[in-house]
Design a protein around this motif. Sequence first.
Motif, PDB file in Angstrom:
ATOM      1  N   LEU A  41      -9.631 -12.307   1.128  1.00  0.00           N
ATOM      2  CA  LEU A  41     -10.652 -12.002   2.141  1.00  0.00           C
ATOM      3  C   LEU A  41     -11.207 -10.524   1.877  1.00  0.00           C
ATOM      4  CD1 LEU A  41      -8.661 -12.527   5.456  1.00  0.00           C
ATOM      5  CD2 LEU A  41     -10.443 -14.044   4.469  1.00  0.00           C
ATOM      6  N   ILE A  42     -10.633  -9.971   0.970  1.00  0.00           N
ATOM      7  CA  ILE A  42     -11.207  -8.504   0.608  1.00  0.00           C
ATOM      8  C   ILE A  42     -11.330  -8.660  -0.797  1.00  0.00           C
ATOM      9  CG2 ILE A  42     -10.791  -6.075   0.795  1.00  0.00           C
ATOM     10  CD1 ILE A  42      -8.558  -6.616   3.295  1.00  0.00           C
ATOM     11  N   THR A  43     -12.415  -7.754  -1.125  1.00  0.00           N
ATOM     12  CA  THR A  43     -12.490  -7.623  -2.640  1.00  0.00           C
ATOM     13  C   THR A  43     -12.497  -6.039  -2.899  1.00  0.00           C
ATOM     14  OG1 THR A  43     -14.934  -7.218  -2.438  1.00  0.00           O
ATOM     15  CG2 THR A  43     -14.580  -9.375  -2.847  1.00  0.00           C
ATOM     16  N   PRO A  44     -12.016  -5.788  -4.036  1.00  0.00           N
ATOM     17  CA  PRO A  44     -11.990  -4.350  -4.326  1.00  0.00           C
ATOM     18  C   PRO A  44     -13.205  -3.315  -3.780  1.00  0.00           C
ATOM     19  CG  PRO A  44     -10.946  -5.435  -6.137  1.00  0.00           C
ATOM     20  CD  PRO A  44     -11.577  -6.431  -5.146  1.00  0.00           C
ATOM     21  N   THR A  45     -14.332  -4.102  -4.123  1.00  0.00           N
ATOM     22  CA  THR A  45     -15.715  -3.425  -4.057  1.00  0.00           C
ATOM     23  C   THR A  45     -15.879  -3.311  -2.371  1.00  0.00           C
ATOM     24  OG1 THR A  45     -16.676  -4.238  -5.908  1.00  0.00           O
ATOM     25  CG2 THR A  45     -18.259  -3.534  -4.239  1.00  0.00           C
ATOM     26  N   ALA A  46     -15.829  -4.384  -1.634  1.00  0.00           N
ATOM     27  CA  ALA A  46     -15.811  -4.185  -0.201  1.00  0.00           C
ATOM     28  C   ALA A  46     -14.780  -3.172   0.387  1.00  0.00           C
ATOM     29  CB  ALA A  46     -15.643  -5.591   0.415  1.00  0.00           C
ATOM     30  N   TYR A  47     -13.559  -3.131  -0.160  1.00  0.00           N
ATOM     31  CA  TYR A  47     -12.518  -2.367   0.405  1.00  0.00           C
ATOM     32  C   TYR A  47     -13.223  -0.784   0.223  1.00  0.00           C
ATOM     33  CZ  TYR A  47      -8.323   0.489   1.421  1.00  0.00           C
ATOM     34  OH  TYR A  47      -7.467   1.269   1.807  1.00  0.00           O
ATOM     35  N   ALA A  48     -13.503  -0.609  -0.940  1.00  0.00           N
ATOM     36  CA  ALA A  48     -13.979   0.736  -1.606  1.00  0.00           C
ATOM     37  C   ALA A  48     -14.982   1.247  -0.633  1.00  0.00           C
ATOM     38  CB  ALA A  48     -14.448   0.837  -2.917  1.00  0.00           C
ATOM     39  N   ALA A  49     -16.138   0.330  -0.369  1.00  0.00           N
ATOM     40  CA  ALA A  49     -17.159   0.616   0.497  1.00  0.00           C
ATOM     41  C   ALA A  49     -16.841   1.036   2.062  1.00  0.00           C
ATOM     42  CB  ALA A  49     -17.952  -0.518   0.427  1.00  0.00           C
ATOM     43  N   ALA A  50     -15.911   0.172   2.409  1.00  0.00           N
ATOM     44  CA  ALA A  50     -15.243   0.278   3.984  1.00  0.00           C
ATOM     45  C   ALA A  50     -14.566   1.693   4.175  1.00  0.00           C
ATOM     46  CB  ALA A  50     -14.535  -0.796   4.102  1.00  0.00           C
ATOM     47  N   GLU A  51     -13.783   2.108   2.789  1.00  0.00           N
ATOM     48  CA  GLU A  51     -13.091   3.234   2.948  1.00  0.00           C
ATOM     49  C   GLU A  51     -13.961   4.288   3.012  1.00  0.00           C
ATOM     50  OE1 GLU A  51      -8.837   4.303   1.507  1.00  0.00           O
ATOM     51  OE2 GLU A  51     -10.152   4.196  -0.206  1.00  0.00           O
ATOM     52  N   GLN A  52     -15.138   4.348   2.118  1.00  0.00           N
ATOM     53  CA  GLN A  52     -15.890   5.338   2.128  1.00  0.00           C
ATOM     54  C   GLN A  52     -16.798   5.526   3.378  1.00  0.00           C
ATOM     55  OE1 GLN A  52     -16.814   7.199  -0.889  1.00  0.00           O
ATOM     56  NE2 GLN A  52     -18.192   8.365   0.279  1.00  0.00           N
ATOM     57  N   VAL A  59      -5.454  -5.615   5.813  1.00  0.00           N
ATOM     58  CA  VAL A  59      -5.838  -4.184   5.333  1.00  0.00           C
ATOM     59  C   VAL A  59      -4.518  -3.510   4.500  1.00  0.00           C
ATOM     60  CG1 VAL A  59      -6.695  -1.843   5.508  1.00  0.00           C
ATOM     61  CG2 VAL A  59      -7.644  -3.736   6.773  1.00  0.00           C
ATOM     62  N   LEU A  60      -3.448  -3.606   5.129  1.00  0.00           N
ATOM     63  CA  LEU A  60      -2.218  -3.043   4.664  1.00  0.00           C
ATOM     64  C   LEU A  60      -1.977  -3.938   3.635  1.00  0.00           C
ATOM     65  CD1 LEU A  60      -0.630  -1.968   8.024  1.00  0.00           C
ATOM     66  CD2 LEU A  60      -1.539  -0.508   6.584  1.00  0.00           C
ATOM     67  N   ALA A  61      -2.031  -5.140   3.670  1.00  0.00           N
ATOM     68  CA  ALA A  61      -1.408  -5.936   2.343  1.00  0.00           C
ATOM     69  C   ALA A  61      -2.322  -5.715   1.383  1.00  0.00           C
ATOM     70  CB  ALA A  61      -1.350  -7.417   2.985  1.00  0.00           C
ATOM     71  N   PHE A  62      -3.414  -5.686   1.641  1.00  0.00           N
ATOM     72  CA  PHE A  62      -4.632  -5.044   0.425  1.00  0.00           C
ATOM     73  C   PHE A  62      -4.101  -3.583  -0.260  1.00  0.00           C
ATOM     74  CE2 PHE A  62      -8.475  -4.014  -1.779  1.00  0.00           C
ATOM     75  CZ  PHE A  62      -8.678  -5.222  -2.421  1.00  0.00           C
ATOM     76  N   GLN A  63      -3.943  -2.796   0.686  1.00  0.00           N
ATOM     77  CA  GLN A  63      -3.332  -1.484   0.068  1.00  0.00           C
ATOM     78  C   GLN A  63      -2.185  -1.846  -0.759  1.00  0.00           C
ATOM     79  OE1 GLN A  63      -3.164   0.824   3.950  1.00  0.00           O
ATOM     80  NE2 GLN A  63      -5.323   1.634   3.488  1.00  0.00           N
ATOM     81  N   PRO A 106      -6.530   2.798   8.722  1.00  0.00           N
ATOM     82  CA  PRO A 106      -6.584   1.129   8.487  1.00  0.00           C
ATOM     83  C   PRO A 106      -7.156   0.534   9.589  1.00  0.00           C
ATOM     84  CG  PRO A 106      -4.396   2.038   7.625  1.00  0.00           C
ATOM     85  CD  PRO A 106      -5.132   3.295   8.260  1.00  0.00           C
ATOM     86  N   PRO A 107      -7.018   0.919  10.864  1.00  0.00           N
ATOM     87  CA  PRO A 107      -7.790  -0.198  11.796  1.00  0.00           C
ATOM     88  C   PRO A 107      -9.145   0.023  11.734  1.00  0.00           C
ATOM     89  CG  PRO A 107      -6.167   1.134  12.923  1.00  0.00           C
ATOM     90  CD  PRO A 107      -6.169   1.847  11.336  1.00  0.00           C
ATOM     91  N   SER A 108      -9.902   1.081  11.315  1.00  0.00           N
ATOM     92  CA  SER A 108     -11.346   1.310  10.992  1.00  0.00           C
ATOM     93  C   SER A 108     -11.715   0.612   9.823  1.00  0.00           C
ATOM     94  CB  SER A 108     -11.697   2.668  10.945  1.00  0.00           C
ATOM     95  OG  SER A 108     -11.195   3.620  11.960  1.00  0.00           O
ATOM     96  N   ILE A 109     -10.959   0.448   8.872  1.00  0.00           N
ATOM     97  CA  ILE A 109     -11.138  -0.382   7.715  1.00  0.00           C
ATOM     98  C   ILE A 109     -11.209  -1.749   8.170  1.00  0.00           C
ATOM     99  CG2 ILE A 109     -10.593  -1.050   5.430  1.00  0.00           C
ATOM    100  CD1 ILE A 109      -9.590   1.774   5.114  1.00  0.00           C
ATOM    101  N   ALA A 110     -10.264  -2.087   8.759  1.00  0.00           N
ATOM    102  CA  ALA A 110     -10.055  -3.510   9.209  1.00  0.00           C
ATOM    103  C   ALA A 110     -11.326  -3.882  10.099  1.00  0.00           C
ATOM    104  CB  ALA A 110      -8.882  -3.679  10.151  1.00  0.00           C
ATOM    105  N   PHE A 111     -11.858  -3.243  11.002  1.00  0.00           N
ATOM    106  CA  PHE A 111     -12.936  -3.398  11.810  1.00  0.00           C
ATOM    107  C   PHE A 111     -14.147  -3.597  10.778  1.00  0.00           C
ATOM    108  CE2 PHE A 111     -16.881  -2.448  14.056  1.00  0.00           C
ATOM    109  CZ  PHE A 111     -16.663  -3.011  15.287  1.00  0.00           C
ATOM    110  N   GLU A 112     -14.331  -2.942   9.763  1.00  0.00           N
ATOM    111  CA  GLU A 112     -15.388  -2.982   8.997  1.00  0.00           C
ATOM    112  C   GLU A 112     -15.362  -4.109   8.049  1.00  0.00           C
ATOM    113  OE1 GLU A 112     -18.933  -1.716   7.367  1.00  0.00           O
ATOM    114  OE2 GLU A 112     -17.929  -0.756   9.060  1.00  0.00           O
ATOM    115  N   LEU A 113     -14.217  -4.567   7.748  1.00  0.00           N
ATOM    116  CA  LEU A 113     -14.041  -5.584   6.872  1.00  0.00           C
ATOM    117  C   LEU A 113     -13.985  -7.005   7.723  1.00  0.00           C
ATOM    118  CD1 LEU A 113     -11.709  -4.164   4.034  1.00  0.00           C
ATOM    119  CD2 LEU A 113     -14.190  -4.592   3.959  1.00  0.00           C
TER     120      LEU A 113
END
Length: 131
Positions: free
Chosen positions: A83-94, A114-118, A100-107
């Motif tokens: 469900l998450i690519t490294p590129t999408a994760y990096a963009a969401a974190e940026q 999100v925690l599993a991806f981390q 994590p809740p904000s990143i989850a909302f974005e993704l």
Amino acid sequence: MQQLLRLADDLGIRIVERGGPTPGGFQPVTRTIRLAPGMSRRTTRSILAHELGHAHLGHQPTREAALRARQERQADEWAAARLITPTAYAAAEQLRGPHPPSIAFELDVTIEVVLAFQRLLLRQRGPASAA
């Protein structure tokens, strides 16, 4: 979501919408994934991917707590990798910061995904690069 539904079809898994003690579940004997009705799109998507992880990994129901916890982690990580690519994760974190809740909302996934991806990222980077 369509990709997950195709994967379920490829694995010969039937998806049903039915309530239960948890929001989702996988029954290996009947090759059925149960999803609770009325969940948000991101929750449904995340839980479906998690349950497909159980199916793909060949998990069997168990009462052994340690084994069950390991299977849950593995299914979360399997879902996260789909469900998450490294590129999408990096963009969401940026965009959202390290929350994590904000990143989850974005993704458009759950916090658990999100925690599993981390966890996957930490394992890939190894302890030396985490310092």
